[in-house]
Motif scaffolding. Structure first.
Motif, PDB file in Angstrom:
ATOM      1  N   ALA A 127      -0.641   5.077   8.493  1.00  0.00           N
ATOM      2  CA  ALA A 127      -1.704   5.663   7.678  1.00  0.00           C
ATOM      3  C   ALA A 127      -2.020   4.814   6.465  1.00  0.00           C
ATOM      4  O   ALA A 127      -3.145   4.834   5.960  1.00  0.00           O
ATOM      5  CB  ALA A 127      -1.299   7.072   7.230  1.00  0.00           C
ATOM      6  N   ARG A 128      -1.035   4.046   5.988  1.00  0.00           N
ATOM      7  CA  ARG A 128      -1.227   3.227   4.785  1.00  0.00           C
ATOM      8  C   ARG A 128      -1.560   1.774   5.097  1.00  0.00           C
ATOM      9  O   ARG A 128      -2.348   1.151   4.373  1.00  0.00           O
ATOM     10  CB  ARG A 128       0.045   3.252   3.930  1.00  0.00           C
ATOM     11  CG  ARG A 128       0.438   4.603   3.409  1.00  0.00           C
ATOM     12  CD  ARG A 128      -0.519   5.124   2.381  1.00  0.00           C
ATOM     13  NE  ARG A 128      -0.006   6.323   1.731  1.00  0.00           N
ATOM     14  CZ  ARG A 128      -0.721   7.092   0.932  1.00  0.00           C
ATOM     15  NH1 ARG A 128      -1.992   6.806   0.694  1.00  0.00           N
ATOM     16  NH2 ARG A 128      -0.179   8.169   0.377  1.00  0.00           N
ATOM     17  N   THR A 129      -0.955   1.222   6.133  1.00  0.00           N
ATOM     18  CA  THR A 129      -1.032  -0.226   6.309  1.00  0.00           C
ATOM     19  C   THR A 129      -1.552  -0.669   7.660  1.00  0.00           C
ATOM     20  O   THR A 129      -1.898  -1.831   7.817  1.00  0.00           O
ATOM     21  CB  THR A 129       0.370  -0.848   6.118  1.00  0.00           C
ATOM     22  OG1 THR A 129       1.249  -0.364   7.140  1.00  0.00           O
ATOM     23  CG2 THR A 129       0.953  -0.482   4.768  1.00  0.00           C
ATOM     24  N   GLY A 130      -1.558   0.199   8.655  1.00  0.00           N
ATOM     25  CA  GLY A 130      -1.898  -0.238  10.003  1.00  0.00           C
ATOM     26  C   GLY A 130      -3.382  -0.253  10.283  1.00  0.00           C
ATOM     27  O   GLY A 130      -4.219   0.073   9.428  1.00  0.00           O
ATOM     28  N   SER A 141       0.817  -1.209   0.000  1.00  0.00           N
ATOM     29  CA  SER A 141       0.000   0.000   0.000  1.00  0.00           C
ATOM     30  C   SER A 141       0.853   1.262   0.000  1.00  0.00           C
ATOM     31  O   SER A 141       0.339   2.349  -0.255  1.00  0.00           O
ATOM     32  CB  SER A 141      -0.920   0.013   1.226  1.00  0.00           C
ATOM     33  OG  SER A 141      -1.764  -1.107   1.236  1.00  0.00           O
ATOM     34  N   LEU A 142       2.134   1.142   0.296  1.00  0.00           N
ATOM     35  CA  LEU A 142       3.012   2.306   0.356  1.00  0.00           C
ATOM     36  C   LEU A 142       3.314   2.832  -1.045  1.00  0.00           C
ATOM     37  O   LEU A 142       3.440   2.061  -2.000  1.00  0.00           O
ATOM     38  CB  LEU A 142       4.318   1.951   1.062  1.00  0.00           C
ATOM     39  CG  LEU A 142       4.204   1.520   2.533  1.00  0.00           C
ATOM     40  CD1 LEU A 142       5.564   1.080   3.050  1.00  0.00           C
ATOM     41  CD2 LEU A 142       3.638   2.639   3.389  1.00  0.00           C
ATOM     42  N   THR A 143       3.426   4.149  -1.152  1.00  0.00           N
ATOM     43  CA  THR A 143       3.765   4.788  -2.419  1.00  0.00           C
ATOM     44  C   THR A 143       5.247   5.165  -2.423  1.00  0.00           C
ATOM     45  O   THR A 143       5.952   5.026  -1.424  1.00  0.00           O
ATOM     46  CB  THR A 143       2.911   6.045  -2.622  1.00  0.00           C
ATOM     47  OG1 THR A 143       3.255   7.013  -1.611  1.00  0.00           O
ATOM     48  CG2 THR A 143       1.422   5.718  -2.526  1.00  0.00           C
ATOM     49  N   ALA A 149      10.123   7.645   0.201  1.00  0.00           N
ATOM     50  CA  ALA A 149      11.088   8.745   0.346  1.00  0.00           C
ATOM     51  C   ALA A 149      11.078   9.283   1.773  1.00  0.00           C
ATOM     52  O   ALA A 149      12.142   9.591   2.341  1.00  0.00           O
ATOM     53  CB  ALA A 149      10.766   9.850  -0.650  1.00  0.00           C
ATOM     54  N   VAL A 150       9.895   9.406   2.378  1.00  0.00           N
ATOM     55  CA  VAL A 150       9.809   9.893   3.755  1.00  0.00           C
ATOM     56  C   VAL A 150      10.472   8.910   4.717  1.00  0.00           C
ATOM     57  O   VAL A 150      11.253   9.303   5.597  1.00  0.00           O
ATOM     58  CB  VAL A 150       8.335  10.119   4.149  1.00  0.00           C
ATOM     59  CG1 VAL A 150       8.219  10.447   5.631  1.00  0.00           C
ATOM     60  CG2 VAL A 150       7.729  11.234   3.319  1.00  0.00           C
ATOM     61  N   ILE A 151      10.172   7.628   4.547  1.00  0.00           N
ATOM     62  CA  ILE A 151      10.753   6.609   5.423  1.00  0.00           C
ATOM     63  C   ILE A 151      12.269   6.544   5.249  1.00  0.00           C
ATOM     64  O   ILE A 151      13.031   6.468   6.220  1.00  0.00           O
ATOM     65  CB  ILE A 151      10.108   5.246   5.142  1.00  0.00           C
ATOM     66  CG1 ILE A 151       8.607   5.289   5.454  1.00  0.00           C
ATOM     67  CG2 ILE A 151      10.782   4.139   5.945  1.00  0.00           C
ATOM     68  CD1 ILE A 151       7.847   4.070   4.992  1.00  0.00           C
ATOM     69  N   PRO A 194       2.804   3.198  -6.786  1.00  0.00           N
ATOM     70  CA  PRO A 194       3.095   2.228  -5.729  1.00  0.00           C
ATOM     71  C   PRO A 194       4.580   1.964  -5.595  1.00  0.00           C
ATOM     72  O   PRO A 194       5.315   1.950  -6.585  1.00  0.00           O
ATOM     73  CB  PRO A 194       2.332   0.974  -6.164  1.00  0.00           C
ATOM     74  CG  PRO A 194       2.096   1.149  -7.629  1.00  0.00           C
ATOM     75  CD  PRO A 194       1.967   2.624  -7.852  1.00  0.00           C
ATOM     76  N   LEU A 195       5.025   1.770  -4.365  1.00  0.00           N
ATOM     77  CA  LEU A 195       6.443   1.564  -4.085  1.00  0.00           C
ATOM     78  C   LEU A 195       6.930   0.226  -4.638  1.00  0.00           C
ATOM     79  O   LEU A 195       7.994   0.146  -5.244  1.00  0.00           O
ATOM     80  CB  LEU A 195       6.692   1.631  -2.579  1.00  0.00           C
ATOM     81  CG  LEU A 195       8.133   1.428  -2.102  1.00  0.00           C
ATOM     82  CD1 LEU A 195       9.030   2.510  -2.664  1.00  0.00           C
ATOM     83  CD2 LEU A 195       8.201   1.430  -0.587  1.00  0.00           C
TER      84      LEU A 195
END
Length: 279
Positions: free
Chosen positions: A70-73, A5-7, A12-14, A144-145
């Motif tokens: 926000a994306r996966t939890g 689900s991460l973009t 980049a933020v992580i 998508p990442l």
């Protein structure tokens, strides 16, 4: 937790947060000792620079954690103090960028030199401050990442999501219930294949599972991020949520929206079809 689900913007933020953590262990300032003239250095974990550590490094890690949740939890779509987790991540990332900029460019104690950790903190602080607010606005960062997974190899004649005979009921065909098949006789006259004794005709497939109209070719697809599926007769009523990593069948199209069918047979309108991956 589904990391698909991460973009790219989330990545980049992580990544910037992780690199800020690494930079915090590198020399932030270097100076000569006033007693013996020996060269010495300190990183952000020294007590003299402790205000910078929680304001930049630890805050960046909190922003990265907010992005992941926000994306996966289990907190997807939830709000904390009136803001969503994505909004919190953007706000904290901007704070990190401003603090890194001030601490590295405008805080210059006398008699000290900037170390590698100082410049890297400035660089990655600016990166996280730029990537967070643009991750949902630039198409390149919204992609998508990892991308949707490729469908596993299926036996001939089966598509994604369909199970072979060992895992479910057999497909209609020769020798199976409902599988009457035309067979050529030695004299060239076709005849109906016989059904096994006691077998019953299988029920016809529902209309929703049949193929779409001739001007549209059905295809399998996966979504890059969770997206709602709305009822066909009520655009405001959500009937399901499509999740990344699962293949769905597009059976028709209405303008830019797709008529999608889930694996349990529910059918609805996918209003946002941008960035989907075809199977």
């Amino acid at each position: 937790m589904n990391i698909r689900s991460l973009t790219r913007g989330d990545g980049a933020v992580i990544g910037a947060a992780v690199l800020l953590l690494i930079a915090s262990f590198l020399p932030f300032f270097s100076f000569k000792s006033p007693f013996n003239g020996a060269e010495s250095s300190r990183n952000l974990w020294h007590s003299d620079y402790f205000p910078i550590l929680p304001s930049v490094t630890l805050a960046a890690l909190i922003a990265a954690a907010a992005v992941v949740l926000a994306r996966t939890g289990p907190l997807v779509g939830r709000q904390i103090l009136g803001l969503s987790l994505e909004q919190w991540a953007v706000a904290i990332s901007l704070f990190v960028g401003w603090t890194a900029l001030w601490a590295t460019l405008f805080d210059n104690p006398d008699g000290v030199d900037k170390g590698a950790g100082n410049w890297l903190t400035l660089l990655f602080g600016v990166v996280i401050a730029v990537a967070a607010p643009l991750s949902n606005r630039l198409p390149a960062l919204k992609a998508p990442l990892l991308g949707a997974p490729r469908p596993a190899a299926q036996p001939y004649g089966l598509g994604p999501g369909q199970q072979p005979y060992a895992a479910g009921p057999p497909q209609a065909g020769y020798g199976y219930p409902g599988g009457a098949q035309s067979v050529e006789t030695p004299y060239g006259q076709p005849q109906q294949a016989q059904q096994p004794y006691g077998a019953q005709q299988s029920a016809p497939q529902p209309a929703a599972a049949q193929g779409p109209s001739s001007d549209f070719t059905a295809f399998w697809f996966a979504v890059p991020v969770p997206r709602p599926l709305f009822a066909e007769d009520n655009p405001g009523a959500q009937i399901a949520e499509l999740t990344p990593g699962t293949w769905y069948l597009a059976v028709d199209q209405r303008g830019s929206a797709l008529i999608a069918q889930t694996q349990d047979g529910r059918r609805g309108v996918l209003q946002d079809s941008s960035g989907i991956q075809r199977g």
